[in-house]
Design a protein around this motif. Structure first.
Motif, mmCIF file in Angstrom:
data_model
loop_
_atom_site.group_PDB
_atom_site.id
_atom_site.type_symbol
_atom_site.label_atom_id
_atom_site.label_comp_id
_atom_site.label_asym_id
_atom_site.label_seq_id
_atom_site.Cartn_x
_atom_site.Cartn_y
_atom_site.Cartn_z
ATOM 1 N N THR A 47 0.804 -1.214 0.000
ATOM 2 C CA THR A 47 0.000 0.000 0.000
ATOM 3 C C THR A 47 0.840 1.268 0.000
ATOM 4 N N ASP A 48 1.922 1.302 0.754
ATOM 5 C CA ASP A 48 2.732 2.512 0.888
ATOM 6 C C ASP A 48 3.869 2.580 -0.125
ATOM 7 N N ARG A 98 -0.338 4.993 -1.300
ATOM 8 C CA ARG A 98 -0.120 6.203 -0.505
ATOM 9 C C ARG A 98 1.283 6.772 -0.660
ATOM 10 N N ALA A 149 3.922 6.308 1.026
ATOM 11 C CA ALA A 149 4.570 6.673 2.289
ATOM 12 C C ALA A 149 5.904 5.962 2.459
ATOM 13 N N GLY A 190 5.940 3.167 6.026
ATOM 14 C CA GLY A 190 4.534 3.490 6.190
ATOM 15 C C GLY A 190 3.839 2.485 7.100
#
Length: 546
Positions: free
Chosen positions: A109-110, A116, A118, A122
């Motif tokens: 996800t990051d 994102r 991140a 993250g």
């Protein structure tokens, strides 16, 4: 070898490694819907006699063969079921069962460019450090012999390569050297463009047999169906292509002739009902069915070997063995609705039966009727023709439909409206908006199309040529059938990750919603890629023992 399935999802690692001969000892998955699918797919139930339970962070699960005849006596001495844990952050090294392989596709996800961004630190992608913490806390004799790690391709370049350097350094601190490779799923038996980086770790200083690069090559030989002079030989598309030449004699001297499947007249409705994405490379299916349009199912195919009675295929062997009379032969040789014989004369005529086969091979248009025959493939067969009203006025406000479904009668003729027909099978394709110089890419029948942000002026890579683009968790992948775009079904998305239909059926029967099934397919790893890694690890393990 035994393996532990971390961040298990729906078990892409499990399915691939089990197919290559390894055995699962447990899994970790915090998503309750993914774990519900996982349990249904692999026949797991919570052990009623073991410690913990559904409400505990870790417990035991049993397969049917373990549950049968179990009265709990053995559980007090040591449960033979599989270990399970929900939250990897709550685990300590002493709780994790011993296994020879650890697999983990930690959350992207990051790291993903669609996420994102991140970075590795993250909240979600940072769970990578939970795994390395467990590895560092495990005693040397209990550490796994191999690690298999998977994540998005962007992991290699994110933060200028800093995140990937951190991954390698953390694994080195945990005692592992790594080799890695970016692998595309489309090179391993599934029509999906999905690039992922895979790492295989070995205990530092020991090493092992080289795993990457995976083969990915087509091992099929050249399959010649009809012999003859150069340019007139016919080859099977399931084999490899012949060598392309700059010059060559005959009608197809440069490329060869290939016996390809033709549309059997099922049309759009038939393909939707079959719930199988037809692509250019389709010539069969592992699940016992053939794709829509496969001549082996539709009748009218001519092959060089025997075929089943049910297929309707007539071969030379059939004629010799059964001594069919002309009426029986005419009944057996049935061309699909969109394919007819045509006599190659100045005024051609379509026929249901081929003209007489002559001893002399003739290529080209004959001066006399009926001298030679060819095959006429209709690109606008009735199953793909749709009535349309006012085709000249695209912005007209219309009460009701402007297009009829295939097979429906035309609109009522009036003295004012113009009427037309839409021929679905158009070779020039359908323009799909993309951020390119000309603003679009032409998609043809069987191409995958991303349905996300259809009006975006900055999106690229929306069209996959005879394959799907990378599956996402939202299920926004479609397929072009003639000139209509249809969203892929959850079953098709699971097939693009190489999961067997019976596994999908079990998950669906467990009450998993379509939204979750789409999400689970997008989060999964491609089974075929893991299968090939598993085969090489098995060879490496045997070599180490020797």
């Amino acid at each position: 070898m035994t393996f532990l399935d971390l961040f298990a999802g729906i078990g892409g690692f499990r399915r691939g490694l089990e197919r290559s001969g390894h055995a699962c000892v447990g899994h970790v998955e915090i998503d309750k819907y993914a774990n519900k699918s996982y349990m249904a797919m692999y026949g797991l139930e919570y052990c009623p006699y073991g410690t913990g339970g559904p409400d505990a962070n870790s417990c035991r699960m049993c397969r049917q063969e373990v549950r049968e005849g179990c009265d709990g006596t053995g559980c007090r001495e040591g449960c033979k079921g599989e270990w399970y844990a929900k939250d990897i952050k709550q685990l300590t090294a002493g709780e994790v069962p011993k296994a020879e392989i650890w697999t983990f596709g930690f959350p992207c996800t990051d790291i993903s460019i669609s996420g994102r961004m991140a970075g590795l630190h993250g909240e979600r992608s940072g769970l990578f450090f939970a795994v390395t913490g467990l590895l560092k806390g495990t005693s040397p004799e209990d550490k796994p012999r191999y690690l298999i790690v998977e994540n998005v391709k962007n992991l290699v370049s994110n933060e200028g390569g800093g995140d990937f350097t951190t991954v390698l350094f953390e694994l080195w601190e945990a005692g592992y050297d790594c080799e890695w490779c970016v692998v595309n799923s489309k090179d391993h038996g599934v029509p999906q463009h999905r690039e992922r980086v895979y790492l295989v770790g070995y205990p530092g200083g020991r090493g092992g047999r080289k795993i990457f690069p995976l083969s990915g090559a087509n091992p099929a030989p050249v399959k010649r169906l009809l012999d003859g002079k150069q340019g007139k030989r016919v080859y099977d598309t399931t084999g490899t292509s012949i060598t392309l030449t700059a010059n060559g004699g005959g009608f197809a001297g440069r490329t060869g002739l290939y016996a390809v499947p033709v549309d059997g007249g099922e049309g759009i409705a038939g393909e939707q009902g079959r719930e199988r994405t037809s692509v250019a490379s389709d010539t069969g299916a592992k699940d016992g069915t053939f794709p829509a349009g496969d001549v082996r199912e539709q009748t009218g195919a001519f092959t060089d070997s025997g075929a089943s009675e049910q297929s309707g295929t007539l071969t030379a062997r059939d004629v010799e063995a059964q001594n069919l009379n002309p009426e029986q032969m005419a009944d057996r040789v049935k061309m699909p609705p969109c394919v007819s014989f045509i006599d190659l004369s100045r005024e051609p005529k379509l026929t249901g039966l081929s003209r007489s086969v002559m001893a002399k091979q003739y290529a080209g248009i004959a001066n006399h009727k009926g001298e030679t025959s060819g095959i006429f493939i209709c690109k606008g067969h009735p199953e793909c023709v749709r009535a349309v009203i006012t085709p000249d006025r695209m912005e007209k406000r219309q009460n009701g439909r402007r297009f009829k479904e295939p097979g429906e009668p035309s609109f009522t003729l009036t003295c004012q409206d113009r009427h037309g027909i839409l021929l679905c099978c158009m070779e020039e394709g359908l323009a799909i908006r993309e951020a390119k110089k000309d603003g679009y890419t032409k998609a043809v029948h069987g191409d995958g199309i991303s349905l996300s942000f259809p009006n975006s002026t900055t999106s690229r890579g929306r069209v996959g040529k005879q394959c799907a683009q990378t599956l996402m968790t939202g299920g926004n992948m479609g397929v072009l059938l003639c000139c209509r775009i249809r969203r892929l079904t959850p079953r098709e998305c699971w097939r693009l990750q190489a999961f067997d239909d019976f596994l999908f059926d079990r998950a669906e029967a467990a009450g998993i919603s379509d939204a979750q099934l789409y999400k689970q397919a997008g989060n999964a790893v491609t089974v075929n890629v893991v299968y090939e890694i598993g085969l090489k690890l098995a060879e490496s393990g045997v070599a180490d023992e020797v």
